[in-house]
Design a protein around this motif. Structure first.
Motif, PDB file in Angstrom:
ATOM      1  N   GLY A   1       0.897  -1.194   0.309  1.00  0.00           N
ATOM      2  CA  GLY A   1      -0.396  -0.013   0.197  1.00  0.00           C
ATOM      3  C   GLY A   1       0.610   1.887  -0.143  1.00  0.00           C
ATOM      4  O   GLY A   1       0.453   2.473  -0.018  1.00  0.00           O
ATOM      5  N   ILE A   2       2.438   1.352   0.453  1.00  0.00           N
ATOM      6  CA  ILE A   2       3.221   2.159  -0.563  1.00  0.00           C
ATOM      7  C   ILE A   2       4.600   2.000  -0.860  1.00  0.00           C
ATOM      8  O   ILE A   2       4.696   1.017  -0.381  1.00  0.00           O
ATOM      9  CB  ILE A   2       3.089   3.072   1.779  1.00  0.00           C
ATOM     10  CG1 ILE A   2       3.739   3.923   1.278  1.00  0.00           C
ATOM     11  CG2 ILE A   2       4.339   1.777   2.526  1.00  0.00           C
ATOM     12  CD1 ILE A   2       4.269   5.243   2.544  1.00  0.00           C
ATOM     13  N   ASP A   3       4.777   3.194  -1.816  1.00  0.00           N
ATOM     14  CA  ASP A   3       5.623   3.338  -2.452  1.00  0.00           C
ATOM     15  C   ASP A   3       6.960   2.976  -2.004  1.00  0.00           C
ATOM     16  O   ASP A   3       7.732   4.652  -1.364  1.00  0.00           O
ATOM     17  CB  ASP A   3       6.162   4.075  -3.775  1.00  0.00           C
ATOM     18  CG  ASP A   3       6.882   3.592  -4.207  1.00  0.00           C
ATOM     19  OD1 ASP A   3       7.514   2.688  -4.783  1.00  0.00           O
ATOM     20  OD2 ASP A   3       7.008   4.386  -5.177  1.00  0.00           O
ATOM     21  N   LEU A   4       7.658   2.185  -0.894  1.00  0.00           N
ATOM     22  CA  LEU A   4       8.746   2.015  -0.478  1.00  0.00           C
ATOM     23  C   LEU A   4      10.028   2.219  -0.959  1.00  0.00           C
ATOM     24  O   LEU A   4      11.273   1.219  -0.099  1.00  0.00           O
ATOM     25  CB  LEU A   4       8.758   1.658   1.193  1.00  0.00           C
ATOM     26  CG  LEU A   4       8.399   2.245   2.781  1.00  0.00           C
ATOM     27  CD1 LEU A   4       8.342   1.859   3.730  1.00  0.00           C
ATOM     28  CD2 LEU A   4       8.441   3.872   2.949  1.00  0.00           C
ATOM     29  N   PHE A   5      10.269   2.659  -1.641  1.00  0.00           N
ATOM     30  CA  PHE A   5      11.160   2.845  -2.376  1.00  0.00           C
ATOM     31  C   PHE A   5      12.180   4.064  -3.367  1.00  0.00           C
ATOM     32  O   PHE A   5      11.238   5.194  -2.429  1.00  0.00           O
ATOM     33  CB  PHE A   5      11.361   2.031  -4.010  1.00  0.00           C
ATOM     34  CG  PHE A   5      10.966   0.496  -4.261  1.00  0.00           C
ATOM     35  CD1 PHE A   5      12.142  -0.484  -4.130  1.00  0.00           C
ATOM     36  CD2 PHE A   5       9.753   0.244  -3.674  1.00  0.00           C
ATOM     37  CE1 PHE A   5      11.527  -2.145  -3.161  1.00  0.00           C
ATOM     38  CE2 PHE A   5       9.042  -1.297  -3.906  1.00  0.00           C
ATOM     39  CZ  PHE A   5      10.085  -2.445  -3.705  1.00  0.00           C
ATOM     40  N   GLY A   6      12.941   4.113  -3.203  1.00  0.00           N
ATOM     41  CA  GLY A   6      14.168   5.632  -3.596  1.00  0.00           C
ATOM     42  C   GLY A   6      13.974   6.760  -2.142  1.00  0.00           C
ATOM     43  O   GLY A   6      14.230   6.055  -1.109  1.00  0.00           O
TER      44      GLY A   6
END
Length: 167
Positions: A71-76
């Motif tokens: 549910g959350i984009d935890l990249f970069g």
């Protein structure tokens, strides 16, 4: 396959040089070349195996992170922010929103949007600095802390399952 530390590799190289010098003084240069070639090939295979382990570990942890933080984009940059928040907490330091944006290498406006996404996911909270009311500070929430600890416990298992990675 046996893994060698950097110190062990340096010792091996030194020993190879000593053997090479001894043998070359005896006029056995072809033998020296063969031994040196075999040892170099063995060293290259070890480095190749280590690189493969690093690659596999990186791929596994990326996939693990994607599944773990659904549910959350935890990249970069958002991931960098979470790492910075975790480190700051361990060091008993406060981080401002601008500190997080700078650390993640993004403009403040982008950083504020990313912090808002972390807040919406329940991983971080923002509040006014009581010493300087112009600044907002950011901390991990209990949920964010629990998620990060859980994630790193999983990556530790992946690390152990792959026999660790020595360099």
């Amino acid at each position: 396959m046996q893994q060698f530390s950097s110190k062990e590799m340096a010792e091996l190289r030194s020993r190879i040089d000593q053997i090479q010098e001894l043998l070359s003084n005896r006029g056995d240069e072809d033998l020296v070349t063969d031994i040196h070639g075999e040892l170099l090939s063995h060293h290259q295979q070890i480095r190749s195996d280590q690189l493969m382990k690093h690659l596999m570990f990186s791929i596994q942890t990326r996939r693990l992170r994607k599944n773990h933080f659904e549910g959350i984009d935890l990249f970069g940059p958002p991931w960098d922010m979470m790492l910075d928040l975790m480190l700051a907490e361990r060091r008993s330091r406060d981080l401002s929103a601008s500190d997080l944006a700078t650390g993640a290498g993004v403009p403040l406006s982008s950083g504020l949007r990313m912090i808002a996404a972390l807040e919406n996911a329940g991983l971080a909270r923002r509040f006014i600095d009581q010493r300087d009311r112009r600044r907002s500070l950011v901390q991990m929430t209990d949920e964010g802390r629990a998620q990060m600890h859980s994630f790193f416990e999983k990556t530790d298992r992946v690390w152990r399952d792959n026999g660790g990675i020595s360099g």
